[in-house]
Motif scaffolding. Structure first.
Motif, PDB file in Angstrom:
ATOM      1  N   THR A 279      33.051  39.975  37.222  1.00 18.27           N
ATOM      2  CA  THR A 279      33.093  38.560  37.770  1.00 18.27           C
ATOM      3  C   THR A 279      32.907  37.467  36.539  1.00 18.27           C
ATOM      4  O   THR A 279      32.686  37.417  35.382  1.00 18.27           O
ATOM      5  CB  THR A 279      31.915  38.516  38.538  1.00 18.27           C
ATOM      6  N   GLY A 280      33.239  36.219  37.334  1.00 18.52           N
ATOM      7  CA  GLY A 280      33.074  34.916  36.305  1.00 18.52           C
ATOM      8  C   GLY A 280      34.091  34.969  35.280  1.00 18.52           C
ATOM      9  O   GLY A 280      35.372  35.481  35.474  1.00 18.52           O
ATOM     10  N   SER A 281      33.819  34.466  34.075  1.00 19.47           N
ATOM     11  CA  SER A 281      34.971  33.940  33.060  1.00 19.47           C
ATOM     12  C   SER A 281      35.568  35.487  32.667  1.00 19.47           C
ATOM     13  O   SER A 281      36.731  35.525  32.419  1.00 19.47           O
ATOM     14  CB  SER A 281      34.319  33.262  32.101  1.00 19.47           C
ATOM     15  N   SER A 282      34.784  36.577  32.580  1.00 20.15           N
ATOM     16  CA  SER A 282      35.415  37.731  32.110  1.00 20.15           C
ATOM     17  C   SER A 282      36.467  38.485  33.189  1.00 20.15           C
ATOM     18  O   SER A 282      37.093  39.127  32.692  1.00 20.15           O
ATOM     19  CB  SER A 282      34.103  38.743  31.810  1.00 20.15           C
ATOM     20  N   ALA A 283      36.407  37.930  34.167  1.00 16.31           N
ATOM     21  CA  ALA A 283      37.489  38.408  35.320  1.00 16.31           C
ATOM     22  C   ALA A 283      38.761  37.557  34.964  1.00 16.31           C
ATOM     23  O   ALA A 283      39.765  38.315  35.435  1.00 16.31           O
ATOM     24  CB  ALA A 283      36.830  38.083  36.596  1.00 16.31           C
ATOM     25  N   LEU A 284      38.752  36.495  34.291  1.00 13.57           N
ATOM     26  CA  LEU A 284      40.076  35.709  34.080  1.00 13.57           C
ATOM     27  C   LEU A 284      40.817  36.711  33.383  1.00 13.57           C
ATOM     28  O   LEU A 284      41.976  36.515  33.208  1.00 13.57           O
ATOM     29  CB  LEU A 284      39.706  34.175  33.942  1.00 13.57           C
TER      30      LEU A 284
ATOM     31  N   GLU B 276      38.826  28.976  32.190  1.00 11.68           N
ATOM     32  CA  GLU B 276      37.602  28.328  31.660  1.00 11.68           C
ATOM     33  C   GLU B 276      37.476  27.073  31.525  1.00 11.68           C
ATOM     34  O   GLU B 276      38.519  26.359  31.335  1.00 11.68           O
ATOM     35  CB  GLU B 276      37.135  29.050  30.240  1.00 11.68           C
ATOM     36  N   ASP B 277      36.349  26.483  32.011  1.00  9.24           N
ATOM     37  CA  ASP B 277      36.123  24.950  31.686  1.00  9.24           C
ATOM     38  C   ASP B 277      36.739  24.499  30.414  1.00  9.24           C
ATOM     39  O   ASP B 277      37.324  23.314  30.209  1.00  9.24           O
ATOM     40  CB  ASP B 277      34.715  24.521  31.725  1.00  9.24           C
ATOM     41  N   SER B 278      36.277  25.001  29.230  1.00  9.03           N
ATOM     42  CA  SER B 278      36.766  24.572  27.914  1.00  9.03           C
ATOM     43  C   SER B 278      38.327  24.530  27.934  1.00  9.03           C
ATOM     44  O   SER B 278      38.880  23.808  27.006  1.00  9.03           O
ATOM     45  CB  SER B 278      36.082  25.542  26.983  1.00  9.03           C
TER      46      SER B 278
ATOM     47  N   MET C 169      34.550  27.216  35.671  1.00  5.09           N
ATOM     48  CA  MET C 169      35.852  27.643  35.724  1.00  5.09           C
ATOM     49  C   MET C 169      36.651  26.574  36.578  1.00  5.09           C
ATOM     50  O   MET C 169      35.920  25.742  37.483  1.00  5.09           O
ATOM     51  CB  MET C 169      36.072  28.997  36.399  1.00  5.09           C
ATOM     52  N   LYS C 170      37.916  26.445  36.220  1.00  4.01           N
ATOM     53  CA  LYS C 170      38.955  25.686  36.968  1.00  4.01           C
ATOM     54  C   LYS C 170      39.783  26.328  37.516  1.00  4.01           C
ATOM     55  O   LYS C 170      40.659  27.327  36.887  1.00  4.01           O
ATOM     56  CB  LYS C 170      39.301  24.488  35.933  1.00  4.01           C
ATOM     57  N   PHE C 171      40.420  25.848  38.612  1.00  2.00           N
ATOM     58  CA  PHE C 171      41.599  26.513  39.348  1.00  2.00           C
ATOM     59  C   PHE C 171      42.677  25.212  39.356  1.00  2.00           C
ATOM     60  O   PHE C 171      42.350  24.058  39.660  1.00  2.00           O
ATOM     61  CB  PHE C 171      41.234  26.832  40.624  1.00  2.00           C
ATOM     62  N   ILE C 172      43.589  25.299  38.536  1.00  2.00           N
ATOM     63  CA  ILE C 172      44.862  24.420  38.658  1.00  2.00           C
ATOM     64  C   ILE C 172      45.858  24.630  39.230  1.00  2.00           C
ATOM     65  O   ILE C 172      46.441  25.886  39.068  1.00  2.00           O
ATOM     66  CB  ILE C 172      45.118  24.277  36.890  1.00  2.00           C
ATOM     67  N   VAL C 173      46.479  23.816  39.981  1.00  2.00           N
ATOM     68  CA  VAL C 173      47.561  24.077  40.866  1.00  2.00           C
ATOM     69  C   VAL C 173      48.637  22.854  40.539  1.00  2.00           C
ATOM     70  O   VAL C 173      48.319  21.750  40.363  1.00  2.00           O
ATOM     71  CB  VAL C 173      47.367  23.818  42.253  1.00  2.00           C
TER      72      VAL C 173
ATOM     73  N   VAL D 238      43.310  19.790  40.098  1.00  2.00           N
ATOM     74  CA  VAL D 238      42.505  20.652  39.447  1.00  2.00           C
ATOM     75  C   VAL D 238      41.087  20.507  40.359  1.00  2.00           C
ATOM     76  O   VAL D 238      40.724  19.654  41.049  1.00  2.00           O
ATOM     77  CB  VAL D 238      41.930  19.728  38.162  1.00  2.00           C
ATOM     78  N   PHE D 239      40.647  22.110  40.564  1.00  2.00           N
ATOM     79  CA  PHE D 239      39.640  22.129  41.281  1.00  2.00           C
ATOM     80  C   PHE D 239      38.608  22.887  40.633  1.00  2.00           C
ATOM     81  O   PHE D 239      38.850  23.868  39.732  1.00  2.00           O
ATOM     82  CB  PHE D 239      40.034  23.326  42.636  1.00  2.00           C
ATOM     83  N   ASP D 240      37.296  22.802  41.135  1.00  2.00           N
ATOM     84  CA  ASP D 240      36.170  23.872  40.637  1.00  2.00           C
ATOM     85  C   ASP D 240      36.409  25.413  41.274  1.00  2.00           C
ATOM     86  O   ASP D 240      36.599  25.074  42.439  1.00  2.00           O
ATOM     87  CB  ASP D 240      34.824  23.200  41.067  1.00  2.00           C
TER      88      ASP D 240
END
Length: 112
Positions: A107-112, A66-68, A1-5, A93-95
């Protein structure tokens, strides 16, 4: 997953939101912020007097994807926020190590 600001000009917020929705981003957080970069603020004229504004108003957009989806999201922000003038902003862009949906405990991608 990525966090984008992304830090963008206030008048570009709606364009950025539409672009992100167009690439599948389902949620975002927006904050009004102030700051400066290389331009070190800007000079304004008020009632004939010139003065320096050190902190320029900006909008901070935060998304978790998600990373993709990260490259598409970054490209969408860049294209939507671009005016080809100084002060267009930055994208970071942060991990993202973990995400947790409070309501369900997912948790994880399903939480997004």
């Amino acid at each position: 997953m990525k966090f984008i600001v992304a830090i963008v000009k206030p008048h570009k917020l709606e364009d950025v939101r539409e672009a992100l929705t167009g690439v599948g981003v389902e949620g975002l957080t927006v904050s009004e912020v102030k700051g400066y970069g290389r331009q070190k603020g800007q000079t304004e004229i008020y009632r004939g007097a010139e003065y320096q504004v050190s902190f320029v108003p900006k909008i901070k957009v935060e998304i978790a994807v998600e990373d993709s989806m990260a490259d598409n999201a970054v490209d969408a922000i860049r294209q939507a926020a671009n005016t080809e003038k100084i002060g267009d902003g930055k994208i970071f862009v942060f991990d993202l190590g973990e995400a947790l949906r409070i309501r369900t405990g997912e948790t994880g991608s399903s939480a997004l």
